[in-house]
Every structure is written in C-alpha cells, then in structure tokens.
Write a protein that holds these residues in place. Structure first.
Motif, PDB file in Angstrom:
ATOM      1  N   SER A  54      -3.201  -5.257 -10.587  1.00  0.00           N
ATOM      2  CA  SER A  54      -1.882  -4.685 -10.325  1.00  0.00           C
ATOM      3  C   SER A  54      -2.038  -3.484  -9.400  1.00  0.00           C
ATOM      4  CB  SER A  54      -1.211  -4.270 -11.633  1.00  0.00           C
ATOM      5  OG  SER A  54      -2.019  -3.348 -12.322  1.00  0.00           O
ATOM      6  N   THR A  55      -1.093  -3.329  -8.499  1.00  0.00           N
ATOM      7  CA  THR A  55      -1.144  -2.207  -7.560  1.00  0.00           C
ATOM      8  C   THR A  55       0.112  -1.363  -7.684  1.00  0.00           C
ATOM      9  OG1 THR A  55       0.014  -3.354  -5.769  1.00  0.00           O
ATOM     10  CG2 THR A  55      -2.372  -3.652  -5.892  1.00  0.00           C
ATOM     11  N   GLY A  56      -0.023  -0.080  -7.459  1.00  0.00           N
ATOM     12  CA  GLY A  56       1.130   0.802  -7.431  1.00  0.00           C
ATOM     13  C   GLY A  56       0.770   2.179  -7.961  1.00  0.00           C
ATOM     14  N   ASP A  57       1.114   3.216  -7.177  1.00  0.00           N
ATOM     15  CA  ASP A  57       0.854   4.592  -7.610  1.00  0.00           C
ATOM     16  C   ASP A  57       1.700   4.962  -8.822  1.00  0.00           C
ATOM     17  OD1 ASP A  57      -1.012   5.095  -5.683  1.00  0.00           O
ATOM     18  OD2 ASP A  57       0.431   5.911  -4.228  1.00  0.00           O
ATOM     19  N   GLU A  58       2.784   4.196  -9.043  1.00  0.00           N
ATOM     20  CA  GLU A  58       3.702   4.543 -10.131  1.00  0.00           C
ATOM     21  C   GLU A  58       3.235   4.030 -11.493  1.00  0.00           C
ATOM     22  OE1 GLU A  58       3.904   2.063  -8.052  1.00  0.00           O
ATOM     23  OE2 GLU A  58       5.493   0.614  -8.472  1.00  0.00           O
ATOM     24  N   LEU A  59       2.173   3.226 -11.513  1.00  0.00           N
ATOM     25  CA  LEU A  59       1.829   2.524 -12.755  1.00  0.00           C
ATOM     26  C   LEU A  59       1.054   3.383 -13.743  1.00  0.00           C
ATOM     27  CD1 LEU A  59       0.821  -0.945 -11.279  1.00  0.00           C
ATOM     28  CD2 LEU A  59       3.061  -0.182 -12.124  1.00  0.00           C
ATOM     29  N   ALA A  61      -4.491   2.072  -6.695  1.00  0.00           N
ATOM     30  CA  ALA A  61      -3.658   2.994  -5.912  1.00  0.00           C
ATOM     31  C   ALA A  61      -3.090   2.324  -4.666  1.00  0.00           C
ATOM     32  CB  ALA A  61      -4.485   4.209  -5.508  1.00  0.00           C
ATOM     33  N   ASP A  62      -1.956   2.830  -4.229  1.00  0.00           N
ATOM     34  CA  ASP A  62      -1.309   2.301  -3.030  1.00  0.00           C
ATOM     35  C   ASP A  62      -2.023   2.808  -1.779  1.00  0.00           C
ATOM     36  OD1 ASP A  62       0.676   0.576  -3.967  1.00  0.00           O
ATOM     37  OD2 ASP A  62       1.980   2.252  -4.488  1.00  0.00           O
ATOM     38  N   ASP A  63      -3.213   2.297  -1.587  1.00  0.00           N
ATOM     39  CA  ASP A  63      -4.002   2.678  -0.427  1.00  0.00           C
ATOM     40  C   ASP A  63      -4.796   1.440  -0.011  1.00  0.00           C
ATOM     41  OD1 ASP A  63      -5.634   4.523   1.325  1.00  0.00           O
ATOM     42  OD2 ASP A  63      -7.193   3.769  -0.036  1.00  0.00           O
ATOM     43  N   GLY A 113       2.600  -6.671  -6.734  1.00  0.00           N
ATOM     44  CA  GLY A 113       3.088  -5.494  -6.025  1.00  0.00           C
ATOM     45  C   GLY A 113       2.566  -5.442  -4.601  1.00  0.00           C
ATOM     46  N   GLY A 114       3.221  -4.573  -3.820  1.00  0.00           N
ATOM     47  CA  GLY A 114       2.714  -4.270  -2.485  1.00  0.00           C
ATOM     48  C   GLY A 114       2.823  -5.380  -1.463  1.00  0.00           C
ATOM     49  N   VAL A 115       3.807  -6.268  -1.634  1.00  0.00           N
ATOM     50  CA  VAL A 115       3.927  -7.332  -0.629  1.00  0.00           C
ATOM     51  C   VAL A 115       5.308  -7.407   0.006  1.00  0.00           C
ATOM     52  CG1 VAL A 115       2.132  -8.842  -1.538  1.00  0.00           C
ATOM     53  CG2 VAL A 115       4.460  -9.040  -2.433  1.00  0.00           C
TER      54      VAL A 115
HETATM   55 MG    MG Z   1       4.254  -1.191  -5.160  1.00  0.00          MG
END
Ligand code: MG
Ligand code: AMP
Length: 416
Positions: free
Chosen positions: A182-187, A225-227, A249-251
């Motif tokens: 899973s990706t996302g700085d908010e997680l 992380a979102d990087d 995420g991230g797509v």
């Molecule tokens: Mg995201």
C-alpha cells in the motif's frame, strides 16, 4: 479508454500456472495436483473386521441360532493395531475388534450382538453368511490404482485418500506468493486512531485477506511513502518473494501518484483508463528478471476491492492452475432500481438473496468508491452493462457473490 474485457484479456494473456513443486500434504490443501497419484498399497491393506465380535470358521457355527447356540472356547483378543500373524485353531474363536486383522482360517465375524459376549467361552447365537463382516484386502483401492488425477484440486477428501494410499507429499502447482504493497503518506497502521489528514491502511489488510481467501500466500508491505524512488526500491526488494505484486494507491491523476510515476519509467507496466465504475485507473505489467506480474489498483477502498475481484482474482487462479472464473455469475432479479453511468460497466455493491424460485438483488447502501460501510454490508457485485443507465425493477443482472448468500426474508420479497 479500454473495456473491462480488454484489460482482463491482456492480464490473462501474460500469466500462466506456476512451476510445480513438491509439498507436504497439508501444505498442498487447495492446490492443483501436477501428477497422477498411484496407490502404493492396497486399501484395506489386510483383511480386517468390520465389527466388534468373534472370528469364526464357517463349519463350527453351522446351524447356530438363539435356541441352539454353539459354544466356542475363546483363545484371546485381537485389537486394532495388533501386528501378530495369527491362525485360528479349529473349533475355537478369537474375540476381535473393529479394524483388527482377521486371523488366518477365520471365515466370518459374528458381531457381539449375536453372542453372549463371553470372554473364556462364548455362545454364538447366529450363523453368519460366509465372509460376513470381513473387509477384504484391496476392495477399496488396489496397489497401482490412480487415486487422484493430475489437475484435481486437493480438498480434505482427496488429501485423505492420497495419505491412505501411502504418500506424505505430492507435486502440485504451489499457491502463488502475493506481495501486497500500500502506498500513501496519509496511511497509518490498523489499531492507530488516525489524526487529521491520516487514514488507516485498510486496503492492504483487505487485499491480504482476499488473497488468503483465494488460497494464495500473501505478504503485506504497508504505507510506503509517496515518493517514486522509495516506492521503486521497495518494489525491487520484494521481487525475491513474489509471484505477483499488488499495489494500491498512487495511480490516478494527482501530483503525488508515485506508483504510476515510478512504474511508467520502467516501460513494462501500462496504465489505462478502464471503462468501469468504480476502478477506472488501472495498471498492469511485469517487472524484474522473472517477469513478475504487477497489478496497480486504485487507492479508494471500493475501487481496490472491485479491481481485485475483476482482474487480480482471475489471474491468481490461473497462476494456481485453476480456472480464471470459478463459479458462475448468479443471475438475479432487481427489486429496487438505481442509475448507472453511461459507457462504463458498473460494479454495484448489492445484497443478493435467494427465494425458492430465484435470486434477487438490491443496492447495499451508498455507492461512492470510498464507502467502506456499504462495501462491508454487500454480499455481491452486480455487473451492470456499459450501455445501461437505468436499472429497473424486474431487470435481471449477473452478480458476482463476494459473501454468503442467504434466503430472502418475506418483507424483502419485492415484485415478481
Ligand atoms: Mg495516494
Ligand atoms: P490514491 O489512489 O492514492 O489517490 O488514493 C485515493 C483515495 O484512497 C484517498 O482518499 C486515499 O486516502 C485512499 N487510500 C489510498 N490508499 C489507501 C489504503 N491503503 N487504505 C485505505 N484508504 C486508502
């Protein structure tokens, strides 16, 4: 924009069953056999008693009945697990238990119920038919018989006969190992109450559970992380234990959609808009030396689940040597209409119920792609064709069950 069928076809064209490997029987549960299994022994392996009773010769008990019992000396007991080779002396008997080897010379078993149960001397009160209550060597399976064919999926019953036939392991298509990222700085991790701007990483949990339910082996890598660099590095490091990778995420089209950004650089993963709702942004491709398939699912929870059911599950089944689709879609009658977007296949979250004559279906709560509550209550996805904009009472829709289907209660009957 491509169609659901096009995207699925592309995926199925690039996955294949995993290389067979030898697994211990219980580790092979749910797997597809990659060899025929021959019995190494007869089943039963020896003549044995089907009853608790007395092993007798036919001559000795001729004419026995309630009024005219035959009395025999009891030589001893033969219990299940007795490994002695025993011969029955003429005119005498052994007390014998269910599953115990029948002594040589015995021609039938008289059940305890047809005797006085004697320990030193027994009164036999019935004349058995020849061979009565003896389970003969090999009358179930003969040595050399095939007890399970290549291509069979191993459930409890198949595992039982294979074990009984003398095997401790089997060659099967192993369960695919699936890394869920899973990706996302908010997680934040489950169990942590999220602060402003934070969201619990429920997707990786849901997808790991879905992978496991399908019979594959999940690994969870959460909250990358979102990087783009970090994401690509994580992905590379997971390849060693992955037959397939699922990301969430991230797509989409955001400024920090790092899955898309990172994977686009590799050139082997393609991102498309698929004509479906939810789940429009999809990516699929292969990476690494082994061409490991990568499914990049959207971050919205409902989109992630729908994408898993529509694209990932069929592919994982093929990798496990199974059919892409197991179980037919259930055709169900709509009891409460709803609207559907033009030009997109809608996967509506619905309650599917059964009446004595048909299945019926109605919406399960709000339909936004972030609505987890409705998703949890639903037990099916109703597949509304792209050209339908109005689902009407009485329409019949194909539904993909995602939970147990129960009987409709009276008040849910709806119009015929
Ligand atoms: Mg995201
Ligand atoms: P994204 O696709 O990354 O733009 O995410 C879309 C939406 O899904 C955002 O509201 C995210 O907060 C949410 N989301 C993304 N990943 C997860 C996750 N692992 N668990 C729960 N929600 C998520």
């Amino acid at each position: 924009m491509i169609s659901v069928e096009q995207h699925l076809e592309r995926i199925l064209a690039s996955v294949e069953p995993l290389r067979p490997s030898r697994l211990r029987l219980l580790d092979a549960q749910g797997c597809v056999l990659a060899e025929d299994i021959e019995a190494l022994v007869d089943l039963p392996g020896f003549d044995n008693s089907a009853m608790d009773g007395y092993a007798v010769g036919q001559e000795e008990v001729m004419g026995a009945d309630r009024e005219h019992p035959v009395y025999l000396d009891v030589v001893g007991d033969i219990a299940a697990g007795d490994t002695r080779r025993i011969t029955l002396p003429p005119g005498r008997t052994y007390r014998i238990m269910t599953g115990a080897p029948v002594p040589d010379g015995a021609e039938a078993i008289v059940p305890v119920e047809d005797t006085d149960g004697g320990v030193d001397v027994v009164a036999i009160r019935d004349e058995p038919l020849p061979g009565r209550h003896i389970r003969r060597t090999g009358d179930d399976v003969r040595r050399g018989d095939i007890v399970a064919r290549c291509g069979t999926r191993l459930g409890p019953r198949q595992l039982a006969v294979i074990a009984a036939a003398g095997h401790g392991d089997v060659v099967v298509i192993p369960p695919p190992r699936v890394v869920v990222i899973s990706t996302g700085d908010e997680l934040v991790e489950p169990g942590i109450l999220p602060g402003l701007g934070q969201v619990v990483d429920s997707n990786s949990l849901m997808l790991v559970a879905a992978v496991r339910e399908l019979g594959a082996l999940p690994y969870r890598v959460s909250g990358v992380a979102d990087d783009a660099e970090t994401f690509l590095r994580t992905l590379q490091s997971q390849l060693v234990r992955a037959d397939a990778i699922i990301t969430t995420g991230g797509v989409s089209m955001g400024a920090f959609d790092v899955v898309k950004e990172g994977l686009s650089r590799l050139g082997t993963v393609h991102f498309d808009q698929v004509a479906m709702q939810p789940g429009k942004p999809q990516g699929f491709g292969t990476i690494g030396r082994d061409d490991t398939p990568v499914f990049t699912l959207p971050g919205n929870p409902v989109s992630a689940l729908v994408s898993f059911e529509a694209f990932v599950a069929p592919a994982l089944r093929v990798m496990a040597g199974r059919s892409a689709r197991e179980g037919e879609l259930v055709r169900a009658t709509v009891t409460d209409g709803w609207t559907s977007p033009a030009g997109k296949v809608q996967y509506a979250r619905v309650y599917l119920t059964r009446t004595p004559t048909r299945h019926q279906v109605r919406l399960a709560g709000a339909q936004g792609s972030h609505i987890l509550g409705g998703l949890a209550e639903a037990n099916a996805l109703a597949v509304v064709p792209a050209d339908v904009t109005e689902v009407c009472v009485g329409d019949v829709l194909p539904c993909l069950p995602i939970g147990p289907v129960e009987d409709a209660r009276e008040e849910q009957g709806g119009p015929a």
